[in-house]
Design a protein around this motif. Structure first.
Motif, PDB file in Angstrom:
ATOM      1  N   VAL A 180     -85.503   7.388  -4.124  1.00 51.04           N
ATOM      2  CA  VAL A 180     -85.478   6.959  -2.724  1.00 51.04           C
ATOM      3  C   VAL A 180     -84.048   6.979  -2.178  1.00 51.04           C
ATOM      4  CG1 VAL A 180     -85.872   4.976  -1.197  1.00 51.04           C
ATOM      5  CG2 VAL A 180     -87.619   5.649  -2.850  1.00 51.04           C
ATOM      6  N   ALA A 181     -83.092   6.501  -2.954  1.00 54.99           N
ATOM      7  CA  ALA A 181     -81.697   6.485  -2.507  1.00 54.99           C
ATOM      8  C   ALA A 181     -81.170   7.900  -2.297  1.00 54.99           C
ATOM      9  CB  ALA A 181     -80.825   5.732  -3.514  1.00 54.99           C
ATOM     10  N   VAL A 182     -81.463   8.809  -3.229  1.00 49.09           N
ATOM     11  CA  VAL A 182     -81.015  10.199  -3.082  1.00 49.09           C
ATOM     12  C   VAL A 182     -81.651  10.813  -1.846  1.00 49.09           C
ATOM     13  CG1 VAL A 182     -81.192  12.513  -4.104  1.00 49.09           C
ATOM     14  CG2 VAL A 182     -80.449  10.576  -5.499  1.00 49.09           C
ATOM     15  N   TRP A 183     -82.945  10.551  -1.644  1.00 49.71           N
ATOM     16  CA  TRP A 183     -83.638  11.097  -0.477  1.00 49.71           C
ATOM     17  C   TRP A 183     -83.021  10.573   0.822  1.00 49.71           C
ATOM     18  CZ3 TRP A 183     -85.901  14.798   1.660  1.00 49.71           C
ATOM     19  CH2 TRP A 183     -86.628  14.657   2.842  1.00 49.71           C
ATOM     20  N   LEU A 184     -82.863   9.264   0.925  1.00 51.16           N
ATOM     21  CA  LEU A 184     -82.389   8.662   2.173  1.00 51.16           C
ATOM     22  C   LEU A 184     -80.922   8.942   2.478  1.00 51.16           C
ATOM     23  CD1 LEU A 184     -84.088   5.145   2.151  1.00 51.16           C
ATOM     24  CD2 LEU A 184     -84.637   7.106   3.596  1.00 51.16           C
ATOM     25  N   PHE A 185     -80.077   8.892   1.460  1.00 52.70           N
ATOM     26  CA  PHE A 185     -78.645   8.943   1.720  1.00 52.70           C
ATOM     27  C   PHE A 185     -77.986  10.288   1.425  1.00 52.70           C
ATOM     28  CE2 PHE A 185     -79.601   4.444   0.710  1.00 52.70           C
ATOM     29  CZ  PHE A 185     -79.443   3.963   2.003  1.00 52.70           C
TER      30      PHE A 185
END
Length: 182
Positions: free
Chosen positions: A20-25
């Motif tokens: 999720v962090a890689v996707w969002l940021f």
């Protein structure tokens, strides 16, 4: 490699939060809408299929359309379901609008039935991907979905959002409890 993941293994939490962090940021700010649409396709299919099934179950006729576009109010859409003849008036329209929220129930079932038991790493990570697609499909709650709900639908959506926000805390607590042997 015959590594087995424990029930509610912290690996699931670490992998999902990292994804999720890689996707969002990292990815989301750098990819075009067209690429984003392709990456969302599995979740989008789940989301729009929920609307479609709800229309059919309520006696209406529906037509699903996938692709980038705009709704009648100018909001960006990844896909849509156009329908007519849904029974139960505003209640029926609300049920059609909130139908993708049932994907949260599917995600909870996957988490409990599949991630809550020992299993091989690849199988566990596969179920984690299915769970994340269900969560993404349910959270693709669009402006037109919101407009289609009445007061009770908006209340239901708001309480679901609160449950989603609290789910990682409960999940982490269950994992810690199992690790501590209680």
């Amino acid at each position: 490699m015959n590594t087995i993941l424990a029930p509610y293994s912290p690996v699931y939490l670490v992998v999902s939060l990292t994804a999720v962090a890689v996707w969002l940021f990292v990815l989301l700010p750098r990819v075009s809408l067209r690429v984003r649409w392709w990456l969302h396709l599995p979740a989008l299919l789940l989301h729009e299929t929920c609307h479609f099934i709800a229309v059919v179950l309520l006696g209406g006729s529906a037509r699903m359309q996938l692709g980038l576009g705009q709704d009648s109010h100018g909001s960006l859409t990844y896909g849509s379901v156009h329908y007519e003849g849904v029974g139960l008036g505003q209640v029926g329209k609300t049920l059609v609008s909130i139908a993708p929220l049932l994907l949260f129930v599917a995600a909870a079932a996957i988490a409990h039935l599949k991630l809550g038991q020992p299993q091989p790493v690849l199988e566990g990570l596969g179920w984690l991907v299915a769970l994340l697609w269900c969560l993404l499909g349910a959270s693709m709650y669009s402006a037109s979905d919101w407009r289609g709900t009445g007061f009770l639908g908006k209340f239901f959506v708001s309480t679901c959002a609160l449950q989603i926000a609290l789910t990682p805390i409960a999940y982490l607590a269950a994992g810690v409890e199992i690790l501590l042997g209680r």
